[in-house]
Design a protein around this motif. Sequence first.
Motif, mmCIF file in Angstrom:
data_model
loop_
_atom_site.group_PDB
_atom_site.id
_atom_site.type_symbol
_atom_site.label_atom_id
_atom_site.label_comp_id
_atom_site.label_asym_id
_atom_site.label_seq_id
_atom_site.Cartn_x
_atom_site.Cartn_y
_atom_site.Cartn_z
ATOM 1 N N ILE A 190 50.533 55.360 51.059
ATOM 2 C CA ILE A 190 49.780 55.403 49.794
ATOM 3 C C ILE A 190 49.824 54.039 49.107
ATOM 4 O O ILE A 190 48.798 53.534 48.631
ATOM 5 N N VAL A 191 50.998 53.433 49.052
ATOM 6 C CA VAL A 191 51.138 52.116 48.411
ATOM 7 C C VAL A 191 50.308 51.072 49.165
ATOM 8 O O VAL A 191 49.658 50.220 48.543
ATOM 9 N N ALA A 192 50.287 51.161 50.491
ATOM 10 C CA ALA A 192 49.499 50.221 51.287
ATOM 11 C C ALA A 192 48.008 50.353 50.982
ATOM 12 O O ALA A 192 47.293 49.353 50.839
ATOM 13 N N ALA A 193 47.537 51.602 50.880
ATOM 14 C CA ALA A 193 46.114 51.832 50.607
ATOM 15 C C ALA A 193 45.720 51.299 49.228
ATOM 16 O O ALA A 193 44.680 50.656 49.069
ATOM 17 N N VAL A 194 46.569 51.556 48.237
ATOM 18 C CA VAL A 194 46.288 51.064 46.885
ATOM 19 C C VAL A 194 46.307 49.540 46.858
ATOM 20 O O VAL A 194 45.430 48.898 46.265
ATOM 21 N N SER A 195 47.304 48.959 47.487
ATOM 22 C CA SER A 195 47.439 47.502 47.493
ATOM 23 C C SER A 195 46.247 46.830 48.150
ATOM 24 O O SER A 195 45.696 45.857 47.616
ATOM 25 N N MET A 196 45.832 47.334 49.294
ATOM 26 C CA MET A 196 44.702 46.716 49.999
ATOM 27 C C MET A 196 43.413 46.970 49.244
ATOM 28 O O MET A 196 42.548 46.079 49.140
ATOM 29 N N GLY A 197 43.265 48.175 48.699
ATOM 30 C CA GLY A 197 42.045 48.510 47.975
ATOM 31 C C GLY A 197 41.822 47.642 46.757
ATOM 32 O O GLY A 197 40.707 47.192 46.484
ATOM 33 N N VAL A 198 42.901 47.367 46.015
ATOM 34 C CA VAL A 198 42.799 46.506 44.831
ATOM 35 C C VAL A 198 42.784 45.033 45.235
ATOM 36 O O VAL A 198 41.972 44.241 44.752
ATOM 37 N N GLY A 199 43.697 44.681 46.135
ATOM 38 C CA GLY A 199 43.855 43.281 46.514
ATOM 39 C C GLY A 199 42.613 42.658 47.123
ATOM 40 O O GLY A 199 42.352 41.461 46.927
ATOM 41 N N ALA A 200 41.823 43.436 47.841
ATOM 42 C CA ALA A 200 40.625 42.894 48.482
ATOM 43 C C ALA A 200 39.636 42.342 47.463
ATOM 44 O O ALA A 200 38.878 41.415 47.761
ATOM 45 N N PHE A 201 39.676 42.878 46.256
ATOM 46 C CA PHE A 201 38.710 42.459 45.234
ATOM 47 C C PHE A 201 39.246 41.363 44.315
ATOM 48 O O PHE A 201 38.543 40.923 43.407
ATOM 49 N N ILE A 202 40.479 40.929 44.560
ATOM 50 C CA ILE A 202 41.001 39.814 43.767
ATOM 51 C C ILE A 202 41.430 38.656 44.677
ATOM 52 O O ILE A 202 42.298 37.857 44.313
ATOM 53 N N GLU A 203 40.836 38.574 45.863
ATOM 54 C CA GLU A 203 41.206 37.495 46.779
ATOM 55 C C GLU A 203 40.730 36.133 46.286
ATOM 56 O O GLU A 203 41.275 35.112 46.689
ATOM 57 N N ASN A 204 39.733 36.132 45.436
ATOM 58 C CA ASN A 204 39.305 34.872 44.837
ATOM 59 C C ASN A 204 40.484 34.242 44.112
ATOM 60 O O ASN A 204 41.225 34.911 43.393
ATOM 61 N N GLY A 205 40.659 32.926 44.301
ATOM 62 C CA GLY A 205 41.803 32.246 43.723
ATOM 63 C C GLY A 205 41.917 32.415 42.226
ATOM 64 O O GLY A 205 43.005 32.647 41.684
ATOM 65 N N ASP A 206 40.806 32.320 41.518
ATOM 66 C CA ASP A 206 40.831 32.488 40.064
ATOM 67 C C ASP A 206 41.168 33.924 39.684
ATOM 68 O O ASP A 206 41.892 34.173 38.716
ATOM 69 N N ALA A 207 40.646 34.880 40.445
ATOM 70 C CA ALA A 207 40.871 36.290 40.139
ATOM 71 C C ALA A 207 42.331 36.679 40.336
ATOM 72 O O ALA A 207 42.928 37.347 39.484
#
Length: 449
Positions: A357-374
């Motif tokens: 569950i933690v992995a799914a949440v982390s990847m789901g959120v993290g994919a949309f903040i990969e931009n350096g500024d984000a």
Amino acid sequence: MAQTASGDSQTRDSFTSRTAFIIACIGSAVGLSGIWLFPYRVSQLGGAAFLIPYLFFVVLLGLTGVVGEMSFGRAMGCGPMGAFGKALELRSVPQATRIGKVIGIVPVLAALGIAIGYTVVLGWFLKYLFAAATGTLLAQPDMGAYFGQITGDFGSIGWHAAALIITLAVMVLGISRGIERLNKIMMPLFFVLFCVLLVRVAMLPGAIDGYAYLFMPRWEALANPQTWVLALGQAFFGLSLAGGGTLVYGSYLKKDVNVVSSARNVVVFSTLAAVLSAMVVVPAVFAFGADTQAGPPLLFIVLPQVFEEMPFGGLFCFVFFLAVACAAITSLVNLYEPPIEALQQQARLPRWAAVTIVAAVSMGVGAFIENGDAVSAWMDAVSIYAIPLGALIAAVMFFWVCPKGFASKQAQMGREKPVGAWFEFMGRYLFVPLTAIVIILGIVLGGIG
């Protein structure tokens, strides 16, 4: 309550020894802040003079906050959501368990939030490590453009996923077989690799000027309030105080371990790692006339350019990014443990399900903040508001909500020499106010850690 906590802890995985626990806590404290921020701050804010306020705050926070979180976790035998409820029960607060869970979600979500951002950054390190190993990194004609490609929108999905898989694969194995073994390998490796880099950098022409700039005391800096503010921030975040990871690690700790001695070792080795990083980074960039700027540009743009000019630079570039990856992974497992422990204890899930569950949440959120500024904005928000707030709540619960004398009794456990009245007094009247000050300064100044 002590009997209940002890009974709960018997069914929990635990560290096999005091040494294993200390190494794991050192691994959580040796992170990116010490590697890319400390060298900049100590060189820009007074050199050796900066070490005076820094060491003052490190010792103060270590002997109160670190000891407190370790002791609190061990006393209650659970993470913040359970520990806060048990603290309230000691005061006979109605609905103590429910209130504790609600309040305890703050440090749990804070740990998860910063872990999500760290995972993105670890993906960058893995990419650089692979590129250094294959020789393609130092062959880049424009290091800034290369870094910019990685830190664009969805620019490192594959490496981001690899970072998450590596970290959480270790965590599926639990405390003794996963986290403990990981830290036993990666922490000694980190120090060995940085010592190798230290020797190499010391032989560079012009390195002596870097050491002079780094350690020559500029006493006028002590009259600058910013020096003390940033020293406080460096010490606070460098010790991984958040009311989450250290508290949870403490819940896996055996009753005969001396937490005061353990905290002292964490303070010493986390400080040693920060100083060692500074002694590698600052003289290296000075030797080649580069800028000692802080943050990602130093590690991902400036230092690769420095290695490019250095004899056998490809080899030492690989060694550097391997060492940094070790520090990042050991910090990351500490950050992911609070949400995983919370799902195990509060939702009664098996560890593999909690990790999934933690992995799914982390990847789901993290994919949309990969931009350096984000990702920078994300981590700033979490570190300014959530991290110190979690530390403050945990400190109030342990030093103020738990009955008088409870904190000293828990810190005394496993220790022959009496802790003394200083511990609880300093916890109540120094650590708690300092943590509140960290929150206020972070909000006003836009971050101090």
